[in-house]
Design an enzyme around this catalytic site. Structure first.
Site, PDB file in Angstrom:
ATOM      1  N   VAL A  36      33.584  38.566  31.761  1.00 59.26           N
ATOM      2  CA  VAL A  36      33.210  36.837  31.586  1.00 59.26           C
ATOM      3  C   VAL A  36      34.369  36.515  30.072  1.00 59.26           C
ATOM      4  O   VAL A  36      34.845  36.152  29.564  1.00 59.26           O
ATOM      5  CB  VAL A  36      31.728  36.896  31.104  1.00 59.26           C
ATOM      6  N   CYS A  39      25.650  39.938  39.252  1.00 59.94           N
ATOM      7  CA  CYS A  39      24.688  38.437  39.407  1.00 59.94           C
ATOM      8  C   CYS A  39      23.772  38.257  39.864  1.00 59.94           C
ATOM      9  O   CYS A  39      22.530  38.534  38.789  1.00 59.94           O
ATOM     10  CB  CYS A  39      25.640  37.773  38.866  1.00 59.94           C
ATOM     11  N   THR A  79      24.304  35.534  31.023  1.00 59.57           N
ATOM     12  CA  THR A  79      23.279  34.860  31.868  1.00 59.57           C
ATOM     13  C   THR A  79      21.913  35.568  31.160  1.00 59.57           C
ATOM     14  O   THR A  79      22.002  36.629  30.799  1.00 59.57           O
ATOM     15  CB  THR A  79      22.875  35.327  33.130  1.00 59.57           C
ATOM     16  N   LYS A 110      20.253  40.496  39.140  1.00 59.02           N
ATOM     17  CA  LYS A 110      20.112  40.920  37.916  1.00 59.02           C
ATOM     18  C   LYS A 110      18.960  39.718  37.640  1.00 59.02           C
ATOM     19  O   LYS A 110      18.122  39.741  37.287  1.00 59.02           O
ATOM     20  CB  LYS A 110      20.634  41.371  36.926  1.00 59.02           C
TER      21      LYS A 110
HETATM   22  N1  LIG Z   1      30.305  38.830  35.936  1.00 58.00           N
HETATM   23  C1  LIG Z   1      30.047  38.089  36.699  1.00 58.00           C
HETATM   24  O1  LIG Z   1      30.856  37.306  37.113  1.00 58.00           O
HETATM   25  C2  LIG Z   1      29.715  36.678  35.152  1.00 58.00           C
HETATM   26  C3  LIG Z   1      29.568  35.127  36.076  1.00 58.00           C
HETATM   27  C4  LIG Z   1      28.903  34.312  34.876  1.00 58.00           C
HETATM   28  C5  LIG Z   1      28.492  35.192  33.777  1.00 58.00           C
HETATM   29  N2  LIG Z   1      27.768  36.295  33.437  1.00 58.00           N
HETATM   30  C6  LIG Z   1      27.103  36.466  32.145  1.00 58.00           C
HETATM   31  O2  LIG Z   1      27.938  37.292  31.713  1.00 58.00           O
HETATM   32  C7  LIG Z   1      27.864  38.340  30.880  1.00 58.00           C
HETATM   33  C8  LIG Z   1      29.025  39.367  30.653  1.00 58.00           C
HETATM   34  O3  LIG Z   1      29.199  39.760  32.023  1.00 58.00           O
HETATM   35  P1  LIG Z   1      30.327  40.825  32.184  1.00 58.00           P
HETATM   36  O4  LIG Z   1      30.613  40.685  34.162  1.00 58.00           O
HETATM   37  O5  LIG Z   1      31.448  39.963  31.785  1.00 58.00           O
HETATM   38  O6  LIG Z   1      29.504  42.575  31.592  1.00 58.00           O
HETATM   39  P2  LIG Z   1      30.787  43.748  31.298  1.00 58.00           P
HETATM   40  O7  LIG Z   1      29.925  44.684  30.932  1.00 58.00           O
HETATM   41  O8  LIG Z   1      32.087  43.206  32.012  1.00 58.00           O
HETATM   42  O9  LIG Z   1      30.711  43.317  30.341  1.00 58.00           O
HETATM   43  C9  LIG Z   1      30.683  43.283  28.634  1.00 58.00           C
HETATM   44  C10 LIG Z   1      31.282  44.010  27.707  1.00 58.00           C
HETATM   45  O10 LIG Z   1      30.168  43.490  26.249  1.00 58.00           O
HETATM   46  C11 LIG Z   1      30.821  44.723  25.516  1.00 58.00           C
HETATM   47  N3  LIG Z   1      29.912  44.877  24.218  1.00 58.00           N
HETATM   48  C12 LIG Z   1      28.649  44.970  24.240  1.00 58.00           C
HETATM   49  N4  LIG Z   1      28.062  45.146  23.507  1.00 58.00           N
HETATM   50  C13 LIG Z   1      28.875  44.937  22.459  1.00 58.00           C
HETATM   51  C14 LIG Z   1      28.695  44.721  21.426  1.00 58.00           C
HETATM   52  N5  LIG Z   1      27.628  44.420  19.908  1.00 58.00           N
HETATM   53  N6  LIG Z   1      30.070  44.402  20.779  1.00 58.00           N
HETATM   54  C15 LIG Z   1      31.042  43.938  21.140  1.00 58.00           C
HETATM   55  N7  LIG Z   1      31.281  43.828  22.245  1.00 58.00           N
HETATM   56  C16 LIG Z   1      30.094  44.351  23.258  1.00 58.00           C
HETATM   57  C17 LIG Z   1      31.183  45.725  26.586  1.00 58.00           C
HETATM   58  O11 LIG Z   1      31.387  47.358  26.152  1.00 58.00           O
HETATM   59  C18 LIG Z   1      30.704  45.289  27.623  1.00 58.00           C
HETATM   60  O12 LIG Z   1      32.946  45.793  27.405  1.00 58.00           O
HETATM   61  C19 LIG Z   1      26.062  39.042  31.869  1.00 58.00           C
HETATM   62  O13 LIG Z   1      24.881  38.440  31.119  1.00 58.00           O
HETATM   63  C20 LIG Z   1      26.637  38.179  32.851  1.00 58.00           C
HETATM   64  O14 LIG Z   1      25.286  37.951  33.397  1.00 58.00           O
HETATM   65  C21 LIG Z   1      28.475  37.264  34.471  1.00 58.00           C
END
Ligand SMILES: NC(=O)c1ccc[n+]([C@@H]2O[C@H](COP(=O)([O-])OP(=O)(O)OC[C@H]3O[C@@H](n4cnc5c(N)ncnc54)[C@H](O)[C@@H]3O)[C@@H](O)[C@H]2O)c1
Length: 456
Positions: free
Chosen positions: A11, A274, A134, A277
């Site tokens: 994201v 997504c 989310t 969870k």
């Molecule tokens: N993947 C999707 O398709 C999608 C779509 C819509 C919403 N979301 C939501 O968005 C959020 C992120 O999802 P994602 O798939 O991008 O996650 P991800 O696991 O791919 O990325 C999260 C990143 O955050 C970093 N991180 C953790 N703690 C941190 C901090 N304190 N400071 C800086 N960086 C930090 C991690 O190292 C990781 O690189 C979730 O809540 C997910 O439910 C995801």
């Protein structure tokens, strides 16, 4: 605008890059040094069609930067988007530890920032802290409290759930069906509207609403989509028992405009980072207020059973001999086409079962070998080509409906395999074609093809 994305995952990286592409100055922050190093070398840590080129272009133009320097990233930003992960905890609730840790860091950085960012700063210049992850309803309030615990300086909050789909993320973000923003004051809403304005030239709406409603929208949307998948899988399973064909049922049912035909494909059930969870988090939200969400509990249950039912088909076919010593080709590892994401992918559940039973697994996926290797390591073999995966295999299992699997040369498939057996978890193939080629063919919600020349 100067923007910092906290968390450079699917994201944060996609949305940050797209914000840079509309002229904003974007810093993508992460605590994962290896990820940031890769990005600074021009290598994307994830596979997402079109992303590499956008990153290259915007980095070159100086609008997109990658860093692990929290203080600088937070202090320079006008808008901070928290995009860190919210995985399930051991009870199925959204684990907010990453979100709240980021909030604490933001508070400290604001407190120690030079210049006047005190309570008297004009509304227009206050930092906006946006929760894009989310999160359950009420989390924005917790984030606000966690920041306020570290600083007396002014900031405002917004909730901005993200709806992009992996595999089509750039298009989804650039041309969203809608943008949802939750906030408490008009100034914040106006600034968020300005930021998103270039993305809604297609006339699609920006909905500004209260924060709890915005938080709930995301769960409602994902719960609905997950429900559609479990619903059609439930019908598919009934079809199998009653010798009906789910494809025919699908056609007859979805021609009703009130139902529609989107997102109603039977298969191995939903996976990814997504739906699984978010459905669990929704169930937990209900439990916490004494309102059990019975429908969603069933949605989750049906999804779990769907994988087991497919595994049972495999076990049953090899019943006499068992799986030990058998060789399986697996086509598709990613939880869906267009991504290298294997979080909660059905393929992993299936491959783990095969390995536990003593089978050999040779898998092929166009982009997900690296991510799979992080989970299964060298327990399986990674083929460099789908056809090579088939050599000497007792059966082929299709777990992801990548386009390149849709029209294989079945004679070559058959010649490479030891036995003509296909388990199709995505209903990619037509039964009569498989029958013509003498395969035993198992799919979802349709009668299997049992060829006379084949025995288990
Ligand atoms: N993947 C999707 O398709 C999608 C779509 C819509 C919403 N979301 C939501 O968005 C959020 C992120 O999802 P994602 O798939 O991008 O996650 P991800 O696991 O791919 O990325 C999260 C990143 O955050 C970093 N991180 C953790 N703690 C941190 C901090 N304190 N400071 C800086 N960086 C930090 C991690 O190292 C990781 O690189 C979730 O809540 C997910 O439910 C995801």
């Amino acid at each position: 605008m100067r923007i910092t994305m906290v968390g450079t995952g699917y994201v944060g990286l996609v949305t940050g890059t797209c914000f840079a592409n509309t002229g904003n100055e974007v810093t993508c922050l992460d605590i994962d040094q290896a990820k940031i190093d890769k990005l600074n070398q021009g290598i994307s840590p994830i596979y997402e069609p079109g992303l590499d080129e956008l990153i290259r272009r915007n980095t070159k133009a100086g609008r997109l930067k990658f860093t692990t320097d929290k203080v600088a990233a937070y202090q320079s930003a006008e808008i901070i988007f928290i995009c860190v992960g919210t995985p399930s905890d051991e009870r199925g609730r959204a684990d907010l530890k990453y979100v709240l840790a980021a909030a604490g860091d933001v508070g400290e950085a604001i407190e120690n920032a030079p210049g006047n960012t005190g309570g008297d700063v004009s509304e227009k210049r206050r930092k906006i802290i946006v929760v894009k992850s989310t999160v359950p309803v009420g989390t924005n309030a917790k984030v606000k409290a966690a920041i306020a615990a570290k600083t007396s300086k002014a900031f405002t909050m917004a909730s901005n759930p993200e709806f992009l789909k992996e595999g089509a993320a750039i298009n989804d973000f650039n041309k969203p069906d809608r943008v949802v923003v939750g906030c408490d004051d008009k100034g914040t809403g106006d600034r968020m509207r300005d930021l998103y304005e270039p993305f809604v030239r297609n006339g699609h709406p920006i909905f500004i609403m209260d924060i709890p409603s915005a938080e709930m929208v995301k769960y409602a949307a994902n719960a609905m989509l997950a429900t559609k998948i479990s619903f059609i899988n439930e019908i598919a399973n009934l079809c199998e028992h009653y010798h009906a064909d789910v494809d025919e049922v699908w056609r007859g049912m979805t021609s009703d405009k009130r139902i529609g035909n989107q997102f109603l494909y039977p298969g191995l059930g939903y996976g990814g980072s997504c739906f699984p969870k978010d459905v669990l988090a929704c169930i937990s939200m209900g439990d916490e207020v004494g309102h059990p969400t019975q429908l969603l509990e069933s949605v989750h249950q049906v999804n779990q059973e769907q994988r087991k039912a497919f595994i049972t088909k495999i076990d049953k076919h090899f019943n006499g001999a068992g799986l030990s010593g058998k060789k399986f080709a697996v086509w598709g590892i990613a939880f869906k086409p267009g991504t290298d994401d294997i979080r909660e992918a059905p393929s992993i559940t299936i491959m783990k079962h095969l390995l536990e039973q003593g089978a050999e697994v040779v898998a092929y996926d166009p982009v997900a070998h690296e991510t799979c290797h992080l989970v299964l390591g060298d327990q399986i073999t990674y083929a460099d080509d789908p056809m090579h995966a088939l050599d000497g295999a007792d059966a082929l299992i299709v777990c992801t409906d990548w386009d390149e699997f849709k029209h294989p040369d079945f004679e070559e498939v058959a010649n490479r395999m030891k036995d003509r057996v296909i388990f199709d978890g995505r209903n990619v193939y037509r039964r009569h074609v498989l029958r013509e080629h003498g395969f035993n063919y198992y799919c979802v919600g349709r009668e299997p093809v049992v060829s006379e020349s084949q025995t288990a």
